[in-house]
Motif scaffolding. Structure first.
Motif, PDB file in Angstrom:
ATOM      1  N   LYS A  99       1.123  -1.260  -0.408  1.00 54.91           N
ATOM      2  CA  LYS A  99      -0.022  -0.161   0.020  1.00 54.91           C
ATOM      3  C   LYS A  99       0.499   1.615   0.285  1.00 54.91           C
ATOM      4  O   LYS A  99       0.749   2.137  -0.472  1.00 54.91           O
ATOM      5  CB  LYS A  99      -1.081   0.010   1.320  1.00 54.91           C
ATOM      6  CG  LYS A  99      -1.836  -1.172   1.797  1.00 54.91           C
ATOM      7  CD  LYS A  99      -2.804  -1.217   2.298  1.00 54.91           C
ATOM      8  CE  LYS A  99      -3.966  -1.818   2.452  1.00 54.91           C
ATOM      9  NZ  LYS A  99      -4.395  -2.070   3.675  1.00 54.91           N
ATOM     10  N   VAL A 102       2.572   2.765  -3.277  1.00 56.50           N
ATOM     11  CA  VAL A 102       1.362   3.664  -4.089  1.00 56.50           C
ATOM     12  C   VAL A 102       2.471   5.347  -4.021  1.00 56.50           C
ATOM     13  O   VAL A 102       1.818   6.469  -4.713  1.00 56.50           O
ATOM     14  CB  VAL A 102      -0.238   3.490  -4.072  1.00 56.50           C
ATOM     15  CG1 VAL A 102      -0.679   4.611  -4.752  1.00 56.50           C
ATOM     16  CG2 VAL A 102       0.063   2.184  -4.801  1.00 56.50           C
ATOM     17  N   THR A 103       1.739   5.297  -2.830  1.00 59.30           N
ATOM     18  CA  THR A 103       2.063   6.302  -2.240  1.00 59.30           C
ATOM     19  C   THR A 103       3.700   7.431  -2.565  1.00 59.30           C
ATOM     20  O   THR A 103       3.995   8.487  -2.702  1.00 59.30           O
ATOM     21  CB  THR A 103       2.127   6.613  -0.369  1.00 59.30           C
ATOM     22  OG1 THR A 103       0.499   5.984   0.253  1.00 59.30           O
ATOM     23  CG2 THR A 103       2.025   8.321   0.191  1.00 59.30           C
ATOM     24  N   LEU A 153      -2.954  11.894  -5.996  1.00 64.65           N
ATOM     25  CA  LEU A 153      -2.742  10.406  -5.915  1.00 64.65           C
ATOM     26  C   LEU A 153      -1.886  10.011  -4.524  1.00 64.65           C
ATOM     27  O   LEU A 153      -2.982   9.457  -3.803  1.00 64.65           O
ATOM     28  CB  LEU A 153      -2.427  10.369  -6.702  1.00 64.65           C
ATOM     29  CG  LEU A 153      -3.330   9.961  -8.339  1.00 64.65           C
ATOM     30  CD1 LEU A 153      -2.659   9.575  -9.606  1.00 64.65           C
ATOM     31  CD2 LEU A 153      -4.251   9.768  -8.208  1.00 64.65           C
ATOM     32  N   ASN A 157      -4.146   8.276  -1.544  1.00 67.39           N
ATOM     33  CA  ASN A 157      -4.132   6.819  -1.095  1.00 67.39           C
ATOM     34  C   ASN A 157      -3.893   6.404   0.290  1.00 67.39           C
ATOM     35  O   ASN A 157      -4.017   5.840   0.598  1.00 67.39           O
ATOM     36  CB  ASN A 157      -2.991   6.598  -2.077  1.00 67.39           C
ATOM     37  CG  ASN A 157      -2.374   4.696  -1.531  1.00 67.39           C
ATOM     38  OD1 ASN A 157      -3.670   3.870  -2.075  1.00 67.39           O
ATOM     39  ND2 ASN A 157      -1.094   5.059  -0.837  1.00 67.39           N
ATOM     40  N   GLU A 158      -2.925   7.265   0.692  1.00 66.90           N
ATOM     41  CA  GLU A 158      -2.050   7.665   2.655  1.00 66.90           C
ATOM     42  C   GLU A 158      -4.005   8.011   3.000  1.00 66.90           C
ATOM     43  O   GLU A 158      -4.155   7.279   4.175  1.00 66.90           O
ATOM     44  CB  GLU A 158      -1.624   8.877   2.457  1.00 66.90           C
ATOM     45  CG  GLU A 158       0.120   8.828   2.605  1.00 66.90           C
ATOM     46  CD  GLU A 158       0.084   7.674   3.050  1.00 66.90           C
ATOM     47  OE1 GLU A 158       0.840   7.793   4.852  1.00 66.90           O
ATOM     48  OE2 GLU A 158       0.195   5.933   2.413  1.00 66.90           O
ATOM     49  N   ARG A 161      -6.181   3.658   2.673  1.00 68.93           N
ATOM     50  CA  ARG A 161      -5.371   2.857   3.030  1.00 68.93           C
ATOM     51  C   ARG A 161      -5.296   2.649   4.691  1.00 68.93           C
ATOM     52  O   ARG A 161      -5.437   1.607   5.319  1.00 68.93           O
ATOM     53  CB  ARG A 161      -3.834   2.813   2.691  1.00 68.93           C
ATOM     54  CG  ARG A 161      -3.389   3.957   3.323  1.00 68.93           C
ATOM     55  CD  ARG A 161      -1.724   3.497   2.598  1.00 68.93           C
ATOM     56  NE  ARG A 161      -0.701   4.154   4.154  1.00 68.93           N
ATOM     57  CZ  ARG A 161      -0.243   3.817   4.798  1.00 68.93           C
ATOM     58  NH1 ARG A 161      -0.609   2.696   5.840  1.00 68.93           N
ATOM     59  NH2 ARG A 161       0.300   4.718   5.455  1.00 68.93           N
ATOM     60  N   TRP A 169      -9.110  -1.000  -0.965  1.00 73.71           N
ATOM     61  CA  TRP A 169      -7.963  -0.892  -0.699  1.00 73.71           C
ATOM     62  C   TRP A 169      -7.343  -1.328  -2.077  1.00 73.71           C
ATOM     63  O   TRP A 169      -7.499  -0.537  -3.398  1.00 73.71           O
ATOM     64  CB  TRP A 169      -6.975  -1.022  -0.493  1.00 73.71           C
ATOM     65  CG  TRP A 169      -5.859   0.018  -0.649  1.00 73.71           C
ATOM     66  CD1 TRP A 169      -5.595   1.091  -0.621  1.00 73.71           C
ATOM     67  CD2 TRP A 169      -4.603  -1.006  -1.455  1.00 73.71           C
ATOM     68  NE1 TRP A 169      -4.075   1.217  -1.019  1.00 73.71           N
ATOM     69  CE2 TRP A 169      -3.345   0.464  -1.901  1.00 73.71           C
ATOM     70  CE3 TRP A 169      -3.971  -2.361  -1.979  1.00 73.71           C
ATOM     71  CZ2 TRP A 169      -2.510   0.134  -2.778  1.00 73.71           C
ATOM     72  CZ3 TRP A 169      -3.312  -2.121  -2.637  1.00 73.71           C
ATOM     73  CH2 TRP A 169      -2.518  -0.894  -3.037  1.00 73.71           C
ATOM     74  N   LYS A 173      -7.336   1.456  -5.766  1.00 74.82           N
ATOM     75  CA  LYS A 173      -6.372   1.409  -6.608  1.00 74.82           C
ATOM     76  C   LYS A 173      -7.016   1.010  -8.211  1.00 74.82           C
ATOM     77  O   LYS A 173      -6.609   1.415  -9.050  1.00 74.82           O
ATOM     78  CB  LYS A 173      -5.413  -0.344  -6.012  1.00 74.82           C
ATOM     79  CG  LYS A 173      -4.178  -0.067  -6.778  1.00 74.82           C
ATOM     80  CD  LYS A 173      -3.041  -1.258  -6.849  1.00 74.82           C
ATOM     81  CE  LYS A 173      -2.030  -1.181  -6.495  1.00 74.82           C
ATOM     82  NZ  LYS A 173      -1.457  -0.073  -7.806  1.00 74.82           N
ATOM     83  N   ILE A 177      -7.928   4.636  -8.648  1.00 74.63           N
ATOM     84  CA  ILE A 177      -6.916   6.176  -9.552  1.00 74.63           C
ATOM     85  C   ILE A 177      -7.134   5.446 -10.650  1.00 74.63           C
ATOM     86  O   ILE A 177      -6.574   6.644 -11.363  1.00 74.63           O
ATOM     87  CB  ILE A 177      -5.779   5.356  -8.458  1.00 74.63           C
ATOM     88  CG1 ILE A 177      -5.677   5.506  -7.261  1.00 74.63           C
ATOM     89  CG2 ILE A 177      -4.539   5.664  -9.494  1.00 74.63           C
ATOM     90  CD1 ILE A 177      -3.852   4.615  -5.713  1.00 74.63           C
TER      91      ILE A 177
END
Length: 210
Positions: A99, A102-103, A153, A157-158, A161, A169, A173, A177
Protein backbone atom coordinates in the motif's frame (compact mmCIF):
# COMPACT_ATOMS: atom_id res chain seq x y z
CA UNK A 1 46.42 -4.99 -48.41
CA UNK A 2 42.84 -4.42 -47.36
CA UNK A 3 41.10 -1.24 -48.40
CA UNK A 4 39.19 0.68 -45.72
CA UNK A 5 35.78 1.97 -46.66
CA UNK A 6 34.74 5.39 -45.47
CA UNK A 7 31.41 7.17 -45.54
CA UNK A 8 31.43 10.40 -47.48
CA UNK A 9 30.64 13.54 -45.45
CA UNK A 10 26.94 14.36 -45.51
CA UNK A 11 26.00 10.84 -46.54
CA UNK A 12 25.97 9.28 -43.07
CA UNK A 13 23.28 6.68 -42.68
CA UNK A 14 20.47 8.11 -40.49
CA UNK A 15 19.83 6.46 -37.15
CA UNK A 16 17.08 3.89 -37.18
CA UNK A 17 13.86 5.28 -35.67
CA UNK A 18 13.03 4.02 -32.20
CA UNK A 19 10.52 1.21 -32.32
CA UNK A 20 7.24 1.85 -30.52
CA UNK A 21 4.77 -0.56 -29.01
CA UNK A 22 1.48 -1.14 -30.76
CA UNK A 23 -1.09 0.94 -28.80
CA UNK A 24 -3.18 -2.15 -28.05
CA UNK A 25 -0.17 -4.05 -26.73
CA UNK A 26 0.88 -1.03 -24.68
CA UNK A 27 -2.53 -0.83 -22.99
CA UNK A 28 -2.45 -4.57 -22.35
CA UNK A 29 0.98 -4.36 -20.75
CA UNK A 30 -0.04 -1.42 -18.56
CA UNK A 31 -3.38 -2.82 -17.41
CA UNK A 32 -2.65 -6.55 -17.46
CA UNK A 33 -0.69 -6.81 -14.18
CA UNK A 34 -3.20 -4.57 -12.40
CA UNK A 35 -6.19 -6.61 -13.54
CA UNK A 36 -4.50 -9.89 -12.61
CA UNK A 37 -3.59 -8.38 -9.22
CA UNK A 38 -7.26 -7.58 -8.64
CA UNK A 39 -8.48 -11.05 -9.70
CA UNK A 40 -5.90 -12.99 -7.67
CA UNK A 41 -6.56 -10.84 -4.59
CA UNK A 42 -10.28 -11.54 -4.79
CA UNK A 43 -9.64 -15.31 -4.85
CA UNK A 44 -6.47 -15.91 -2.87
CA UNK A 45 -5.67 -12.73 -0.91
CA UNK A 46 -3.21 -9.87 -1.01
CA UNK A 47 0.00 -11.86 -0.55
CA UNK A 48 -0.58 -14.16 -3.52
CA UNK A 49 -1.77 -11.15 -5.53
CA UNK A 50 1.40 -9.24 -4.66
CA UNK A 51 3.58 -12.15 -5.76
CA UNK A 52 1.74 -12.38 -9.07
CA UNK A 53 2.05 -8.60 -9.51
CA UNK A 54 5.83 -8.85 -9.08
CA UNK A 55 6.01 -11.49 -11.79
CA UNK A 56 3.65 -9.48 -13.98
CA UNK A 57 5.76 -6.31 -14.02
CA UNK A 58 8.85 -8.32 -14.96
CA UNK A 59 6.96 -9.96 -17.82
CA UNK A 60 5.76 -6.57 -19.11
CA UNK A 61 9.31 -5.21 -19.08
CA UNK A 62 10.58 -8.29 -20.91
CA UNK A 63 7.89 -8.01 -23.60
CA UNK A 64 8.50 -4.27 -24.00
CA UNK A 65 12.24 -4.82 -24.38
CA UNK A 66 11.82 -7.67 -26.85
CA UNK A 67 9.64 -5.50 -29.10
CA UNK A 68 11.30 -2.07 -28.85
CA UNK A 69 14.81 -2.77 -27.51
CA UNK A 70 14.43 0.03 -25.00
CA UNK A 71 12.60 0.54 -21.72
CA UNK A 72 10.68 3.73 -20.82
CA UNK A 73 11.68 5.28 -17.50
CA UNK A 74 8.26 5.22 -15.83
CA UNK A 75 7.61 1.45 -16.13
CA UNK A 76 11.15 0.70 -14.94
CA UNK A 77 10.80 2.82 -11.80
CA UNK A 78 7.35 1.36 -11.14
CA UNK A 79 8.66 -2.19 -11.54
CA UNK A 80 11.58 -1.55 -9.16
CA UNK A 81 9.26 -0.24 -6.45
CA UNK A 82 6.84 -3.13 -6.97
CA UNK A 83 9.71 -5.60 -6.54
CA UNK A 84 11.09 -3.88 -3.43
CA UNK A 85 7.82 -3.22 -1.60
CA UNK A 86 6.17 -6.35 -2.94
CA UNK A 87 9.09 -8.39 -1.68
CA UNK A 88 8.77 -6.81 1.76
CA UNK A 89 5.02 -7.48 1.73
CA UNK A 90 5.43 -11.17 0.95
CA UNK A 91 8.51 -11.77 3.11
CA UNK A 92 7.15 -9.99 6.19
CA UNK A 93 3.50 -10.93 5.51
CA UNK A 94 2.53 -7.29 5.97
CA UNK A 95 0.28 -5.67 3.36
CA UNK A 96 1.22 -2.18 4.53
CA UNK A 97 4.28 -2.18 2.29
CA UNK A 98 2.43 -2.76 -0.99
CA UNK A 99 0.00 0.00 0.00
CA UNK A 100 2.86 2.36 0.80
CA UNK A 101 4.37 1.64 -2.61
CA UNK A 102 1.59 3.64 -4.25
CA UNK A 103 2.19 6.65 -2.00
CA UNK A 104 5.95 6.58 -2.49
CA UNK A 105 5.73 6.02 -6.25
CA UNK A 106 3.43 8.97 -6.91
CA UNK A 107 5.34 11.19 -4.49
CA UNK A 108 8.56 10.36 -6.35
CA UNK A 109 6.99 11.11 -9.71
CA UNK A 110 5.62 14.45 -8.50
CA UNK A 111 8.84 15.51 -6.78
CA UNK A 112 11.03 14.45 -9.70
CA UNK A 113 8.95 16.23 -12.34
CA UNK A 114 8.62 19.49 -10.45
CA UNK A 115 12.14 19.33 -9.01
CA UNK A 116 13.61 18.95 -12.50
CA UNK A 117 11.90 22.19 -13.56
CA UNK A 118 13.97 24.02 -10.94
CA UNK A 119 17.09 22.96 -12.86
CA UNK A 120 15.52 23.80 -16.21
CA UNK A 121 14.93 20.18 -17.19
CA UNK A 122 11.79 18.79 -18.79
CA UNK A 123 11.32 15.14 -17.85
CA UNK A 124 7.68 14.73 -18.84
CA UNK A 125 8.53 14.11 -22.53
CA UNK A 126 10.63 11.15 -21.35
CA UNK A 127 7.80 9.89 -19.15
CA UNK A 128 5.41 10.03 -22.12
CA UNK A 129 8.08 8.50 -24.37
CA UNK A 130 7.56 11.45 -26.77
CA UNK A 131 4.05 10.26 -27.58
CA UNK A 132 2.79 13.85 -27.92
CA UNK A 133 4.43 16.84 -29.59
CA UNK A 134 4.02 20.24 -27.90
CA UNK A 135 6.28 23.23 -27.37
CA UNK A 136 8.41 23.78 -24.27
CA UNK A 137 5.92 26.19 -22.71
CA UNK A 138 3.26 23.51 -23.00
CA UNK A 139 5.53 20.89 -21.48
CA UNK A 140 6.26 23.15 -18.50
CA UNK A 141 2.56 23.78 -17.84
CA UNK A 142 1.78 20.09 -18.27
CA UNK A 143 4.64 19.16 -15.95
CA UNK A 144 3.27 21.36 -13.16
CA UNK A 145 -0.19 19.87 -13.58
CA UNK A 146 0.97 16.25 -13.63
CA UNK A 147 3.34 16.89 -10.73
CA UNK A 148 0.56 18.22 -8.51
CA UNK A 149 -1.78 15.47 -9.70
CA UNK A 150 0.74 12.83 -8.63
CA UNK A 151 0.98 14.49 -5.21
CA UNK A 152 -2.82 14.45 -5.03
CA UNK A 153 -2.88 10.71 -5.76
CA UNK A 154 -0.22 10.08 -3.13
CA UNK A 155 -2.20 11.98 -0.50
CA UNK A 156 -5.46 10.31 -1.52
CA UNK A 157 -3.87 6.88 -1.24
CA UNK A 158 -2.60 7.70 2.25
CA UNK A 159 -6.11 8.62 3.37
CA UNK A 160 -7.80 5.63 1.77
CA UNK A 161 -5.33 2.98 2.92
CA UNK A 162 -5.77 4.08 6.54
CA UNK A 163 -9.58 3.94 6.65
CA UNK A 164 -10.59 0.93 4.52
CA UNK A 165 -9.89 -2.79 4.47
CA UNK A 166 -7.24 -4.32 2.22
CA UNK A 167 -9.83 -5.64 -0.24
CA UNK A 168 -11.45 -2.21 -0.41
CA UNK A 169 -8.05 -0.64 -0.98
CA UNK A 170 -7.41 -3.00 -3.91
CA UNK A 171 -10.77 -1.93 -5.37
CA UNK A 172 -9.77 1.70 -4.93
CA UNK A 173 -6.43 1.09 -6.65
CA UNK A 174 -8.11 -0.51 -9.68
CA UNK A 175 -11.43 1.35 -9.90
CA UNK A 176 -10.42 4.62 -8.25
CA UNK A 177 -6.88 5.64 -9.18
CA UNK A 178 -7.06 4.33 -12.75
CA UNK A 179 -10.29 6.18 -13.75
CA UNK A 180 -9.05 9.35 -12.02
CA UNK A 181 -5.81 9.20 -14.00
CA UNK A 182 -7.64 8.65 -17.28
CA UNK A 183 -10.05 11.54 -16.60
CA UNK A 184 -7.16 13.83 -15.65
CA UNK A 185 -5.25 12.91 -18.81
CA UNK A 186 -8.31 13.61 -20.95
CA UNK A 187 -8.83 16.97 -19.21
CA UNK A 188 -5.39 18.09 -20.42
CA UNK A 189 -6.44 17.85 -24.09
CA UNK A 190 -7.17 21.61 -24.46
CA UNK A 191 -3.69 22.50 -23.18
CA UNK A 192 -2.06 19.96 -25.47
CA UNK A 193 -4.00 21.19 -28.50
CA UNK A 194 -3.11 24.81 -27.69
CA UNK A 195 0.63 24.08 -27.60
CA UNK A 196 0.76 21.30 -30.17
CA UNK A 197 3.45 21.46 -32.84
CA UNK A 198 3.55 19.36 -36.01
CA UNK A 199 5.88 16.40 -36.12
CA UNK A 200 9.09 17.00 -38.02
CA UNK A 201 8.62 16.05 -41.59
CA UNK A 202 11.24 14.07 -43.41
CA UNK A 203 13.41 16.41 -45.43
CA UNK A 204 13.92 15.43 -49.06
CA UNK A 205 17.30 14.06 -49.97
CA UNK A 206 19.58 16.67 -51.42
CA UNK A 207 20.50 16.32 -55.08
CA UNK A 208 23.90 14.90 -55.89
CA UNK A 209 26.16 16.99 -58.06
CA UNK A 210 28.88 15.35 -60.11
Amino acid sequence: MTQETTTAPGLERPAAPKKKLDPRLKVALELGPLIIFFIVNSKFGIFYATGVLMVGVLVTLAVSWSVTRHLPAMPVVTALLVLVFGGLTVFLQNETFIKLKVTILYSMFGATLIGALYFGKLLLPIVFDMAIHIDDAGWRKLTWRWGFFFFFLAGLNEVVRRVVTTDEWVNFKVFGILPLTILFAISQAPLIMKHQIPEEEDTPESESHF
